[in-house]
Design a protein around this motif. Structure first.
Motif, PDB file in Angstrom:
ATOM      1  N   GLY A   1       7.099  -2.888   4.008  1.00  0.00           N
ATOM      2  CA  GLY A   1       6.810  -3.452   5.315  1.00  0.00           C
ATOM      3  C   GLY A   1       6.946  -4.956   5.257  1.00  0.00           C
ATOM      4  O   GLY A   1       7.429  -5.505   4.271  1.00  0.00           O
ATOM      5  N   PRO A   2       6.525  -5.654   6.315  1.00  0.00           N
ATOM      6  CA  PRO A   2       6.634  -7.118   6.336  1.00  0.00           C
ATOM      7  C   PRO A   2       5.911  -7.764   5.146  1.00  0.00           C
ATOM      8  O   PRO A   2       6.334  -8.788   4.639  1.00  0.00           O
ATOM      9  CB  PRO A   2       5.969  -7.521   7.652  1.00  0.00           C
ATOM     10  N   THR A   3       4.806  -7.167   4.730  1.00  0.00           N
ATOM     11  CA  THR A   3       4.074  -7.626   3.540  1.00  0.00           C
ATOM     12  C   THR A   3       4.001  -6.450   2.570  1.00  0.00           C
ATOM     13  O   THR A   3       3.050  -5.668   2.611  1.00  0.00           O
ATOM     14  CB  THR A   3       2.649  -8.088   3.920  1.00  0.00           C
ATOM     15  N   PRO A   4       5.021  -6.291   1.691  1.00  0.00           N
ATOM     16  CA  PRO A   4       5.000  -5.157   0.768  1.00  0.00           C
ATOM     17  C   PRO A   4       3.782  -5.218  -0.156  1.00  0.00           C
ATOM     18  O   PRO A   4       3.379  -6.299  -0.582  1.00  0.00           O
ATOM     19  CB  PRO A   4       6.301  -5.283  -0.015  1.00  0.00           C
ATOM     20  N   SER A   5       3.221  -4.050  -0.413  1.00  0.00           N
ATOM     21  CA  SER A   5       2.006  -3.971  -1.222  1.00  0.00           C
ATOM     22  C   SER A   5       2.077  -2.810  -2.195  1.00  0.00           C
ATOM     23  O   SER A   5       2.868  -1.881  -2.023  1.00  0.00           O
ATOM     24  CB  SER A   5       0.781  -3.773  -0.322  1.00  0.00           C
TER      25      SER A   5
END
Length: 170
Positions: A52-56
């Motif tokens: 996603g926009p902030t991969p985690s």
């Protein structure tokens, strides 16, 4: 002494969820955090990447582990993928094999602002703790992927399935 035909430590009624988890299989990672005397590490196989926009990374950690305590303190960690050659190191950090002098003496580590980095790890990520919550007997952590290094020499990743380490056939 009595000799039994069954395994003395086997569950009398195997837990179906535990059996399912054992059959999923996954890559083996080493999570490390802290510095100096406060270094901590843990072998982790229960994890996934959330894009996603902030991969985690989402991972299940032992609530009593030194690694979780240090991660909460420092808010940062290094996650490295292990190879077949690292299986003894994986056992050491899992606490299932002896590690004379401690697990960090079993291999060479470089110091980073996020924690110890296994010197020969070709694929690793620097992560920051974003959230956590209790899930079952574990703590699910969400760690933002701040930096990712993907190496070319991951020919023999260390895999875990049904309680055993495996390697892909060459």
């Amino acid at each position: 002494m009595t000799i039994h035909s069954s395994h003395p430590f086997a569950d009398p009624e195997p837990d179906p969820a535990r059996r399912l988890r054992g059959r999923l299989g996954t890559a083996v990672t080493l999570w490390t955090a802290g510095e100096g005397a406060d270094r901590a590490g843990l072998t982790v196989t229960s994890l996934m990447v959330a894009l996603g926009p902030t991969p985690s990374l989402l991972a299940l950690l032992d609530p009593d582990s030194d690694l979780l305590a240090e991660l909460r303190e420092s808010r940062r960690a290094v996650v490295q993928l292990l190879t077949w050659e690292d299986r003894q190191l994986a056992e050491s950090f899992a606490g299932t094999a002896p590690a004379p002098g401690g697990p960090f003496r079993q291999a060479e580590f470089a110091t980073t602002p996020y924690g110890p980095l296994l010197a020969h790890a070709t694929t690793h990520a620097l992560v920051s703790l974003a959230a956590e919550r209790e899930v079952g007997w574990s703590v699910e952590v969400e760690a933002v992927l701040d930096s990712i290094t993907v190496g070319d020499s991951d020919d023999r990743p260390l895999l875990h399935r049904r309680g055993r380490f495996l390697a892909l056939p060459e």
